[in-house]
Design a protein around this motif. Sequence first.
Motif, PDB file in Angstrom:
ATOM      1  N   ALA A   1       0.839  -1.205   0.000  1.00 23.08           N
ATOM      2  CA  ALA A   1       0.000   0.000   0.000  1.00 23.08           C
ATOM      3  C   ALA A   1       0.868   1.247   0.000  1.00 23.08           C
ATOM      4  O   ALA A   1       0.623   2.194  -0.758  1.00 23.08           O
ATOM      5  N   LEU A   2       1.905   1.240   0.831  1.00 25.93           N
ATOM      6  CA  LEU A   2       2.761   2.425   0.954  1.00 25.93           C
ATOM      7  C   LEU A   2       3.697   2.588  -0.237  1.00 25.93           C
ATOM      8  O   LEU A   2       4.139   3.705  -0.528  1.00 25.93           O
ATOM      9  N   LYS A   3       3.987   1.513  -0.939  1.00 26.73           N
ATOM     10  CA  LYS A   3       4.766   1.631  -2.175  1.00 26.73           C
ATOM     11  C   LYS A   3       3.942   2.354  -3.240  1.00 26.73           C
ATOM     12  O   LYS A   3       4.455   3.147  -4.017  1.00 26.73           O
ATOM     13  N   ILE A   4       2.646   2.078  -3.249  1.00 28.63           N
ATOM     14  CA  ILE A   4       1.742   2.728  -4.202  1.00 28.63           C
ATOM     15  C   ILE A   4       1.499   4.178  -3.800  1.00 28.63           C
ATOM     16  O   ILE A   4       1.483   5.079  -4.629  1.00 28.63           O
ATOM     17  N   ASN A   5       1.313   4.408  -2.499  1.00 30.15           N
ATOM     18  CA  ASN A   5       1.025   5.761  -1.992  1.00 30.15           C
ATOM     19  C   ASN A   5       1.706   5.930  -0.644  1.00 30.15           C
ATOM     20  O   ASN A   5       1.173   5.496   0.383  1.00 30.15           O
ATOM     21  N   LYS A   6       2.886   6.549  -0.646  1.00 33.39           N
ATOM     22  CA  LYS A   6       3.663   6.680   0.596  1.00 33.39           C
ATOM     23  C   LYS A   6       2.960   7.544   1.638  1.00 33.39           C
ATOM     24  O   LYS A   6       3.335   7.517   2.810  1.00 33.39           O
ATOM     25  N   LYS A   7       1.943   8.282   1.240  1.00 37.01           N
ATOM     26  CA  LYS A   7       1.210   9.143   2.163  1.00 37.01           C
ATOM     27  C   LYS A   7      -0.146   8.548   2.573  1.00 37.01           C
ATOM     28  O   LYS A   7      -1.006   9.255   3.079  1.00 37.01           O
ATOM     29  N   HIS A   8      -0.329   7.264   2.366  1.00 35.57           N
ATOM     30  CA  HIS A   8      -1.597   6.623   2.708  1.00 35.57           C
ATOM     31  C   HIS A   8      -1.724   6.596   4.238  1.00 35.57           C
ATOM     32  O   HIS A   8      -1.064   5.814   4.926  1.00 35.57           O
ATOM     33  N   LEU A   9      -2.575   7.467   4.759  1.00 37.99           N
ATOM     34  CA  LEU A   9      -2.683   7.638   6.203  1.00 37.99           C
ATOM     35  C   LEU A   9      -3.145   6.372   6.911  1.00 37.99           C
ATOM     36  O   LEU A   9      -2.635   6.039   7.989  1.00 37.99           O
ATOM     37  N   GLY A  10      -4.104   5.668   6.328  1.00 40.75           N
ATOM     38  CA  GLY A  10      -4.592   4.434   6.943  1.00 40.75           C
ATOM     39  C   GLY A  10      -3.496   3.385   7.038  1.00 40.75           C
ATOM     40  O   GLY A  10      -3.334   2.744   8.076  1.00 40.75           O
TER      41      GLY A  10
END
Length: 145
Positions: free
Chosen positions: A89-98
């Motif tokens: 998830a964080l590789k796709i969006n490093k700012k993914h708060l969840g």
Amino acid sequence: MRIFFSLLIFFICINNLYAAGASDDNELIEPLPTEIVSLIEKADYSSSIEKLKKFLEKNKNSADAWNYLGYSERKIGLYDDSMESYKRALKINKKHLGALEYQGELFILLGDLKNAKKNLKKIGKYCGLDCEEYLELQEVIENFN
């Protein structure tokens, strides 16, 4: 006038779909089905894992789906799998708060206070010290001792 508003709503919806989950190659990501969200809310994690894996076969760049997969895996004790899902998830969006919050909670479960605090700092940087994800992870960290 009605046609104008219909077109405006249509374009806003299309834009939101791309903004919510498009990958670098402009792949359109489907929104997470309400059925999956419902399974998670009911704490039916085994079923949600099964459905999320099927969803991810066609939507491999859905940070939300990887995040919820990690959450469901963590809830049934699959910590290694959960960590991998959060990393995806964080590789796709490093700012993914969840994903940052839930991964931080996993760090705490694993006794890794240092990395949990790193995630808390990132969340604070991205959304401030009063956003829900920050406050929830902060509480978990404070209760760790």
